[in-house]
Design a protein around this motif. Structure first.
Motif, short mmCIF file in Angstrom:
data_model
loop_
_atom_site.label_atom_id
_atom_site.label_comp_id
_atom_site.label_asym_id
_atom_site.label_seq_id
_atom_site.Cartn_x
_atom_site.Cartn_y
_atom_site.Cartn_z
N THR A 405 0.82 -1.21 0.00
CA THR A 405 0.00 0.00 0.00
C THR A 405 0.85 1.26 0.00
N SER A 406 2.15 1.10 0.25
CA SER A 406 3.09 2.22 0.13
C SER A 406 3.72 2.26 -1.26
N GLU A 407 3.10 1.54 -2.22
CA GLU A 407 3.55 1.44 -3.61
C GLU A 407 4.92 0.79 -3.74
N ASP A 432 0.21 -3.21 -5.70
CA ASP A 432 -1.11 -2.63 -5.51
C ASP A 432 -1.73 -2.31 -6.87
N ARG A 434 -4.30 -0.76 -7.53
CA ARG A 434 -4.96 0.55 -7.56
C ARG A 434 -4.00 1.66 -7.97
N SER A 435 -2.70 1.34 -8.03
CA SER A 435 -1.68 2.35 -8.32
C SER A 435 -1.64 2.69 -9.81
N GLU A 436 -1.64 3.96 -10.12
CA GLU A 436 -1.57 4.41 -11.52
C GLU A 436 -0.19 4.19 -12.11
N MET A 438 2.05 1.76 -11.22
CA MET A 438 2.66 0.46 -10.99
C MET A 438 2.96 -0.31 -12.27
N LYS A 511 -5.27 6.33 -16.93
CA LYS A 511 -6.04 5.64 -15.90
C LYS A 511 -7.40 5.26 -16.48
#
Length: 615
Positions: A405-407, A432, A434-436, A438, A511
């Motif tokens: 969650t800290s990328e 994660d 949800r990360s743009e 990653m 995104k």
């Protein structure tokens, strides 16, 4: 007394070994994982050693050793092909013959020699597509099923339709060399600048960036596609029968210029070509499946062969609802032939009892080596590698999720290694979803590969329908489905322009959904559904991720860098961790943080990277 059957595939693409004891799949692995040579095609000595060690037996305890195809038939096909094209195929002929004369024509002796002379019984040879079909049907959850196999080529066959009932199967219809949907797809893989027999999935990943504007050209000029899915290729455009390349000058002229060189920029032409051959492949698969339905009347379908790894086509087939259920064996390519050969012998030849009971027999495809915490800590301590040991699993999971969650990018190593080309949560790199940032970070910083390549999601099985248009499990990451509309983002005008930009990097970074790291440009994803029964700790990790974030989906990509096989041992994992910009490494209950490791200068890191033999 237990009966042990060893299946072997070797000398073409992905050598492997698989071991059955009383019909149960005890162990299976590809040779590349041990030798660290990607797609190692040599005799799988190390994979055989592992399988025997896992079962606690020696070669003398084996009841049968089975090879996955019939070399004499394959040699016949090669000789007839060379003679048909002579003298054009002379160079190819001279390159192939030494290995045939030295090894392939003397396989029984070679196999017994590799087993140290301790196996004295006869060697069994199954047909190539019999092995594929057996690998698809016998471990499947179905008592009855149609079977469809599609690949490049075995002995003569390039595709087959069969029927399985109980503990027996029969091939009903075949397509013969040189006409092959697998070789056709590989020809386009070659022409778009990717490596044949390893780059086909790159071509599939590139397809959504293009338009299928060449599909009609392929159907008009290159192949004559029949209603039953059989096809005849116009060999004037291909070179694989007589040369060292897949395509020729006539093929290049048809598509407006020469093949793309491997490291050059990908242009819109390559994107459109990829989209076109993908569309044609999907049509071939659908027609073959309809024929299988017509021939067998079966409700279910099992798939194997390299083309069955085209998870986009599998998704299209699923949505067409030709069959009620489809099941794809995880090691669908040649490696799975080792397993199929052993299964064919146990059921078809030895009349072994089979009770599928509505679930597959692949054990999550976690059939490779496992390393204990004691073994891992011994390695780490001997090398003075700094790490934190978590005696409590929940503490380990919390720490891992906090990193994600800290990328942070996490290498995840636990349980038995996967058999087949997909990482399924035992040898995975995770992050994660949800990360743009990653997707591009993982591709360029960790995997050292093309930025357009999508990553797959691992989703809690019970949560997958919330995010994806998928109404069933996909445990082996072999189905593509759309991301649900309500999870998609409305694109701004600027983002819409970026989605049409020739620069693939600009398209990748748009995104598109609430899970941008796993949503491909066509709003789809290659999904793995995860259960506690099948995936154990990996399921519990994603459940903890959901507890902390409210999201039951993470990124899952294979634990390797470009040109390297998926890692096998803790040593492999640590080396890959240090060679890349991975942030955290989890080895069973041991967690390593990059900032606590020795800081490598450019030369040292380059030495690590070069040791992988990148392609």
């Amino acid at each position: 007394m237990s009966k042990a059957i060893l299946g072997i595939s070797a000398f073409y693409h992905d050598s492997a070994a698989a071991l059955l004891v009383d019909g149960n799949i005890v162990a299976a692995a590809q040779e590349e994982r041990f030798t660290r040579k990607k797609h190692d095609s040599n005799f799988p000595n190390k994979a055989v050693e592992y399988c025997l060690r896992e079962a606690g037996i020696g070669p003398e305890d084996l009841n049968h050793v089975v090879f996955y195809d019939k070399p004499l038939l394959k040699f016949e096909r090669l000789m007839e092909t060379y003679l048909a094209f002579a003298p054009a195929g002379l160079r190819s002929f001279l390159m192939a013959m030494p290995l045939w004369l030295k090894t392939k024509l003397h396989l029984p002796a070679e196999i017994k020699k590799s087993l140290g002379g301790r196996y004295t019984r006869r060697i069994v040879f199954t047909g190539h597509h019999e092995s594929h079909a057996a690998s698809a049907f016998f471990p499947s959850p179905f008592d009855e099923s149609a079977i469809l196999t599609m690949d490049g080529v075995g002995e003569w066959d390039t595709a087959s339709i069969g029927m399985g009932r109980g503990n027996k199967m029969e091939l009903l219809k075949t397509l013969e060399f040189p006409h092959s949907i697998g070789l056709l797809y590989s020809a386009f893989t070659y022409f778009t600048g990717f490596r044949v027999n390893s780059g086909e999935y790159k071509l599939m990943g590139l397809a959504p960036y293009g338009e299928p504007k060449y599909a009609d050209l392929i159907l008009d000029k290159l192949i004559d596609l029949k209603e039953d899915g059989s096809l005849a290729m116009d060999m004037r455009y291909f070179n694989y029968c007589q040369g060292l390349t897949m395509t020729n000058a006539a093929f290049a002229e048809l598509f407006g210029g020469p093949a793309r060189s491997s490291e050059s920029a990908i242009t819109q032409r390559e994107m459109d070509i990829a989209a076109s051959i993908q569309k044609v492949t999907e049509e071939v698969v659908l027609r073959m499946a309809r024929t299988a339905k017509k021939l067998t009347g079966a409700r279910n379908l099992c798939l194997a062969g390299g083309v069955a790894l085209n998870c986009v086509a599998n998704g299209v087939l699923l949505r067409e609802q030709i069959f009620d259920e489809i099941w794809i064996v995880p090691p669908a390519g040649d490696a799975g032939g080792a397993l199929g050969a052993a299964l064919f012998t146990h059921y078809q030849l030895l009349d072994g009892e089979r009770r599928p009971e509505g679930r597959d027999a692949m054990r999550g495809s976690l059939l490779g080596p496992k390393f204990s915490n004691d073994e891992i800590r011994c390695f780490l301590d001997a090398q003075k590698i700094r790490h934190t040991f978590y005696a409590d699993e929940q503490d380990l999971l919390r720490a891992t999720v906090q990193a994600m969650t800290s990328e942070k990018v996490v290498g995840w190593f636990q349980d038995r290694m996967e058999f087949g080309p997909r990482a399924l949560g035992a040898r995975s790199i995770i992050g994660d979803a949800r990360s743009e940032a990653m997707q591009s970070q993982m591709n360029l910083r960790i995997k050292f590969r093309e930025s357009f390549r999508p990553f797959a999601p691992s989703a809690l099985a019970e949560d997958a329908p919330e995010y994806f248009d998928l109404d069933r499990e996909s445990p082996y990451m072999l189905l593509v489905a759309g991301v649900r509309k309500e999870k998609l983002c409305e694109l701004t005008e600027e983002q819409q322009r970026a989605m049409k930009d020739p620069d693939l990097r600009k398209r990748v970074n748009v995104k598109r959904s609430v899970l941008p790291a796993i949503t491909h440009v066509d709003m789809s994803a290659r999904i793995q559904t995860v259960t506690e029964e099948r995936n154990g700790r990996y399921y519990r990790l994603i459940r903890e991720f959901k507890r902390q974030t409210g999201c039951g989906v993470i990124i899952n990509t294979s634990f390797n860098i470009r040109g390297e096989p998926i890692v096998c041992t803790p040593q492999d994992a640590y080396r890959c961790f240090m060679a890349s910009d991975m942030d955290v490494l989890v080895l069973e209950n041991c967690l390593l943080r990059k900032e606590e490791q020795p800081q490598l200068d450019g030369g040292e890191k380059e030495k690590y990277i070069s040791s992988f033999g990148l392609d």
